[in-house]
Design an enzyme around this catalytic site. Structure first.
Site, PDB file in Angstrom:
ATOM      1  CE1 TYR A 158     -12.095  -6.790   0.107  1.00 42.94           C
ATOM      2  CE2 TYR A 158     -11.427  -4.622  -0.649  1.00 42.94           C
ATOM      3  CZ  TYR A 158     -11.194  -5.749   0.108  1.00 42.94           C
ATOM      4  OH  TYR A 158     -10.052  -5.833   0.882  1.00 42.94           O
TER       5      TYR A 158
ATOM      6  CD  GLU B 294      -2.941  -1.111   2.329  1.00 40.59           C
ATOM      7  OE1 GLU B 294      -2.543  -0.589   3.408  1.00 40.59           O
ATOM      8  OE2 GLU B 294      -4.054  -1.641   2.203  1.00 40.59           O
TER       9      GLU B 294
END
Length: 348
Positions: free
Chosen positions: A315, A204
């Site tokens: 997701y 990230e």
């Protein structure tokens, strides 16, 4: 102003808090079907020890409008739950912040916020987080004026949500890889979990990486009377050595929503790159869904960076809804430690 007092919430406050939550819901245009929490529900979630630790804590603002008044009137409430950051440990998440419309713009919100900042200092929380709807300009201005950073705007953090229907659908997914085993994490797993937390931070691009130690994770997830977080790990037998290898993990905590009640927030989910083609992420996601259904939580939430397209597709595939879209989209805000320290010493 009439006599104003900011104090910790008490069980008898639940009726007044419910009334304020309904006032907020009606102001936001929520249907009565979504405003189902009763004073009894709040009392059970916040004060009934036999059900475990309180799901939320907080303060109320009360005013005694005249010397002749029999009792003060509750005109504001701020509720929070304890979240768990794999960067810094326990933190405060502000899930409810309401001042009755008649009493707005009188400094009551500032006093409640400063009171919570003082609590955060006392409990050594290094951050306070919250979400605000993008179209709520007065709310965004209020929190940013007091030093909050808009992480959705500045860093691209999106809020995702899976409701009970998505959870039920997720439980119907069949995963065929029998070589991968899922189980609740144990204290001995924390060394590997910490390694994977760092791997996730590197992915990230978080230069200011995790500060937690293995001992911190063991203490907070396993050695306290009431764990601050829960975790699952995915493991398999290494084909070359035959040794058990942990290849993925998830970490979650219990949260509260003023309309939905008790929920789960997924803080981290990670699979070692080598094994991502084996649908391990889906298995970990399904384990969270089982956890949610088993204990009667009302769905779960998570956050994802807007550039992480593969995670977003993942997701979306399992029924996640991006709650950060449009003018009614949620914006993630955060107060950092220095700002919290400043607010905690103010007496506005």
């Amino acid at each position: 102003m009439d006599t104003l007092k900011i104090r910790d919430i008490k069980s008898p406050d639940c009726a007044a808090i419910t009334k304020l939550i309904r006032e907020l819901g009606n102001h936001k245009g929520e249907s009565d079907d979504n405003l189902t929490l009763t004073p009894k529900d709040l009392d059970r979630l916040g004060f009934a020890d036999k059900y475990g630790p309180p799901v939320f804590l907080g303060v109320v603002a009360e005013i005694k409008e005249s010397p002749d008044a029999k009792s003060p009137q509750i005109v504001g409430v701020a509720l929070y739950h304890v979240k768990y950051s794999t960067w810094e440990g326990e933190a405060m998440h502000l899930n409810t912040f309401i001042v009755s419309q008649k009493y707005q713009r009188q400094g009551i919100g500032s006093k409640m916020l400063c009171s919570l900042a003082k609590t955060a200092q006392e409990k050594k929380y290094l951050r306070i987080s919250l979400e605000v709807i993008k179209s709520n300009e007065s709310g965004l201005n209020f929190f940013t004026k007091h030093g909050a950073i808009n992480l959705t705007k500045e860093e691209g953090w999106l809020n995702y949500d899976l409701d009970n229907a998505a959870v039920k659908k997720l439980l119907e997914v069949v995963n065929e890889d029998k070589s991968v085993r899922l189980r609740p994490a144990e204290p001995k797993d924390c060394t590997r979990i910490k390694e994977m937390i760092q791997e996730l931070a590197d992915f990230e691009k978080m230069e200011d990486g995790p500060k937690l130690t293995v001992k911190d994770l063991q203490r907070d997830g396993f050695y306290k009377l009431h764990p601050v977080f829960y975790s699952f790990v995915a493991e398999l037998d290494d084909e070359e050595t035959g040794e058990v290898e942990i290849i993925g993990f998830s970490l979650l905590f219990i949260s509260f929503h003023p309309f939905l009640g008790k929920r789960v927030h997924l803080e981290d989910i990670y699979v070692t790159p080598k094994y991502r083609a084996r649908r391990v992420g889906g298995m970990l996601f399904q384990a969270i869904a089982r956890f949610v259904e088993k204990d009667g939580y009302n769905g779960f939430s998570l956050e994802v960076l807007d550039w992480n397209e593969k995670a977003i597709q993942f997701y979306d595939k399992f029924g996640g809804v991006n709650r950060s879209i449009g003018e009614k989209g949620l914006q993630s805000l955060r107060f950092k430690h220095g700002v919290i320290a400043k607010l905690g010493t103010e007496n506005k």
